[in-house]
Design an enzyme around this catalytic site. Structure first.
Site, short mmCIF file in Angstrom:
data_model
loop_
_atom_site.label_atom_id
_atom_site.label_comp_id
_atom_site.label_asym_id
_atom_site.label_seq_id
_atom_site.Cartn_x
_atom_site.Cartn_y
_atom_site.Cartn_z
N LYS A 1 0.83 -1.21 0.00
CA LYS A 1 0.00 0.00 0.00
C LYS A 1 0.87 1.27 0.00
CE LYS A 1 -1.61 0.99 4.09
NZ LYS A 1 -0.91 2.23 4.52
N THR A 2 1.84 1.32 0.92
CA THR A 2 2.68 2.52 1.04
C THR A 2 3.50 2.72 -0.23
OG1 THR A 2 2.79 2.22 3.43
CG2 THR A 2 4.40 3.69 2.44
N ASP B 1 -4.50 8.10 2.91
CA ASP B 1 -4.08 6.77 3.34
C ASP B 1 -5.04 6.26 4.42
OD1 ASP B 1 -2.48 4.53 3.59
OD2 ASP B 1 -1.11 5.47 5.03
N GLU B 2 -5.19 4.95 4.55
CA GLU B 2 -6.05 4.33 5.58
C GLU B 2 -7.46 4.92 5.55
OE1 GLU B 2 -4.93 1.81 6.91
OE2 GLU B 2 -2.81 1.97 7.41
N ARG C 1 -0.36 -9.44 10.91
CA ARG C 1 0.86 -8.75 11.36
C ARG C 1 2.06 -9.68 11.24
NH1 ARG C 1 -0.49 -4.74 9.88
NH2 ARG C 1 -2.29 -5.92 9.18
N GLN D 1 -9.76 -4.14 7.25
CA GLN D 1 -8.98 -3.66 8.39
C GLN D 1 -9.64 -2.44 9.05
OE1 GLN D 1 -4.53 -3.97 8.17
NE2 GLN D 1 -4.90 -4.21 5.99
#
Length: 682
Positions: A33-34, A212-213, A589, A243
């Protein structure tokens, strides 16, 4: 161009190249994503030719913003002004510094943190629970509800009281030129909403916006984005509906679920290749999240190959669990695994106690993320209050916190008398003492105390003057003038507190070195923008809640409390789909190994209780259990479907009906319940 695309897969590349119009990048856990968002920013600037100053990229934590900025700048060359890439709250802070005068307020305001907020509320009302009042005020602000509206809407007497406290709280902030965290966004939105020309100009300045997010945005942030898109629709959001775990603090999953309805003509890209976890971990994560019905739908695909199977660690009780976990961690450390690559996650914070004791017995270092934070310690709050008072002499809240630190002989009665006299004259405590003679003060308090107060005021003024001459030396002058370390002389934890103060002094000097032109109030405002994840550093095992772990990754992850009542939480107000998303976040994670821990009983809330394994272990295909949940229907809310008689409609709800699924469908305004087998998805 090659530098931007050489690490991107096909889906990522397509998302980067789609620069115009609304874009939703649905990015699964560990799917890059980043990388995608910073590559898109670099593409806009380096290839398309958009000036960096015309872009705006917003995220939620300082840690994420810092990482994204560093990665973006490494891909961009010859830029006169770097792109604005920061948190929502930092953007609000910068915006208010320029425009808060339109609300007839000075731009030297100070941002208060949650602890300050609670202290102010407690001063206004000490009868009702302070956390309840603070939470309600936050909810009102994020829903753009004024104190008057809150009072009118309140049906219960308690909530009418809270509305009145809200009004007093707002009055206090205004009088002392303070803003709280919620104001940073609420006031920004208010300015844009009440000033259409400002909204238009701001939108024209930031012609390409990336978020983002996005699944973590709330109603107010969504409305702010609509204002920022006043003159264009170049909004690219990156997020993962699977998420979305912050519903309890106002995050609205509908923002990502209905993005294509809010911003018409949206292009949607799915990032499903996972570059983080081994295949067995993704297998259980996919199996678990498939049981959720409110999702856009995607499946993580492993790129790192096979690995160890997911382990279930059964224990009789929490003490045996702590020994089992500590033993496994000790073996990992002996095998050469670095401590910081191991994390222990839990849904409920109270579960950490027994694990902490187990790690202590084995001599394993750990860091408790989200415990008492550095800036919440009493000695640090005292230092910050001194700086606030020096910056803003009219800050009564800070004045009262530090006037007797170190002790200067003032009791509550003396301060109350001075406060009453100051209020009668309509002035702050500092201003009242400054403009009142020692003899007049002696009529309210003892003569010795009156002289001490005058000396205190003069010292504050002197340090303030010196701070303007040399910010770097300010911290030494502060300590030399007020001898703040003497506050803790002779106390049981003197050494620890003084070490913390020295850490703060070092932090201040480091800030001045990096930003020599910055003022004291800029330093204060930076402090309030700290987050839980800013604590992640150093060599130790990390222990944290699943919420605090989001966005992080570790080689080896242990999830404790895999029991009904702990994960998932069950009962009134719990949202099973959000609980399942929490499980999904916890599982994803892990990079190499995932261990899920279950105890047959725990001592909790004063008594020992027998527990049942979490239904999530069964749903993830790891074990059989009595609690079962049907797998997701192929249909979900928002899908377009066709019926042979009623034509095309949109699903508004899905429910179970025997062995079938019943769909609630809106056919051009007419709502009908239809069994899933009688329609086809478009």
């Amino acid at each position: 161009m090659q530098k931007i695309f050489n690490k991107l897969n096909e889906s990522q590349s397509a998302a980067v190249r789609q620069t115009e119009g609304p874009v939703l990048i649905l990015a699964g856990a560990g799917s890059g994503k980043t990388t995608t968002i910073v590559s898109r920013l670099a593409y806009l600037i380096e290839v398309v030719g958009i000036p960096a100053s015309n872009t705006l990229t917003l995220t939620f934590t300082n840690k994420a913003a810092k990482e994204m900025k560093e990665r973006a700048l490494s891909m961009i060359e010859n830029v006169a002004y770097p792109p604005l890439l920061c948190t929502f709250h930092k953007f609000g802070l910068l915006f208010l510094k320029f425009h808060i005068h339109l609300l007839n307020r000075a731009n030297n305001f100070v941002v208060i943190d949650t602890d300050d907020k609670k202290r102010i509320i407690k001063k206004i009302n000490s009868e009702l629970p302070t956390p309840l009042i603070a939470s309600e005020i936050s909810r009102y602000k994020n829903s753009l509800i004024s104190p008057d509206d809150a009072y009118k809407q309140a049906e219960l007497f308690t909530y009418k009281q809270i509305a009145e406290i809200y009004a007093e709280y707002e009055k206090y902030l205004l009088e002392n030129n303070l803003v709280d965290f919620d104001d940073l966004i609420a006031l920004t939105y208010k300015l844009l909403d009440e000033n259409p020309e400002l909204a238009k100009a701001t939108s024209q300045k930031y012609q390409y916006i990336m978020i983002d997010e996005y699944q973590d945005t709330n109603e107010l942030q969504f409305k702010l984005l609509q204002k920022l898109c006043t003159s264009h629709n170049n909004l690219c959001v990156v997020g993962d509906d699977d998420q979305s775990i912050y519903g309890w603090r106002g995050a609205h999953i509908r923002n990502i679920m209905e993005f294509d309805q809010d911003f018409c003509g949206a292009s949607i890209f799915k990032l499903e290749k996972n570059y983080r976890s081994r295949a067995p971990i993704l297998k259980v994560a996919n199996a678990l999240i498939e049981h959720n019905r409110s999702r856009l739908g995607k499946k993580l695909i492993a790129t790192r190959g096979d690995g160890d199977d997911v382990t279930i660690l059964n224990s009789n009780d929490e003490n045996e669990e702590s020994r089992n976990v500590a033993t496994k961690i000790e073996k990992l450390l002996e095998s050469g695994v670095r401590a910081k690559e191991i994390a222990i996650l839990y849904r409920v914070n109270v579960l950490s106690r027994s694990i902490e004791e187990g790690l202590n017995r084995f001599g394993i270092n750990y860091k408790l993320v989200g415990g008492l934070r550095f800036y919440e310690r009493a000695e640090i709050k005292d230092l910050i209050s001194y700086i606030r008072l020096i910056t803003n002499n009219h800050d009564d809240f800070s004045f009262k916190r530090v006037v007797n630190k170190p002790k200067r002989g003032f009791g509550k009665a003396s301060l109350d008398k001075i406060e009453l006299a100051a209020h009668a004259k309509g002035s702050s405590l500092f201003e009242y003492i400054e403009n009142t003679t020692t003899e007049e003060l002696a009529a309210l308090v003892r003569k010795k105390n009156a002289a001490t107060l005058k000396e205190f005021i003069e010292n504050i003024k002197r340090v303030k003057k010196l701070s303007k001459e040399s910010t770097y030396e300010f911290i030494d002058v502060l300590e030399d003038t007020f001898h703040l370390k003497e506050i803790y002389k002779g106390t049981q934890d003197e050494d620890e507190r003084i070490l913390n103060m020295d850490e703060f002094y070092g932090l201040f000097r480091d800030f001045v070195k990096k930003s020599p032109e910055s003022s004291l109030d800029e330093f204060l405002n930076e402090l309030t923008l700290q987050s839980e994840q800013d604590q992640i550093e150093g060599e130790s095992i990390y222990m944290m809640s699943i919420h605090a772990s989001k966005g992080l990754e570790f080689e080896h992850v242990f999830v404790i409390g895999m029991e009904e009542g702990f994960l998932p939480l069950v009962g009134d107000g719990s949202d099973l789909e959000e609980e399942r998303r929490l499980g999904y976040v916890a599982f994803t994670r892990a990079k190499e190994t995932l261990t899920l821990c279950h105890a047959q009983s725990r001592f909790y809330k004063g008594r020992r209780s027998d527990l049942q394994k979490s239904r999530f272990l069964n749903e993830a295909g790891l074990c059989k259990g009595s609690l079962k949940c049907e797998k997701n229907t192929a249909f979900k809310k928002g899908d377009l479907v066709r019926h042979k008689l009623f034509g095309t409609g949109r699903i508004t709800g899905v429910s179970k009906s025997g062995r079938e699924f019943k769909l609630q469908i809106n056919f051009a305004g007419t709502k009908r319940d239809i069994l899933a087998s009688f329609v086809e998805k478009l």
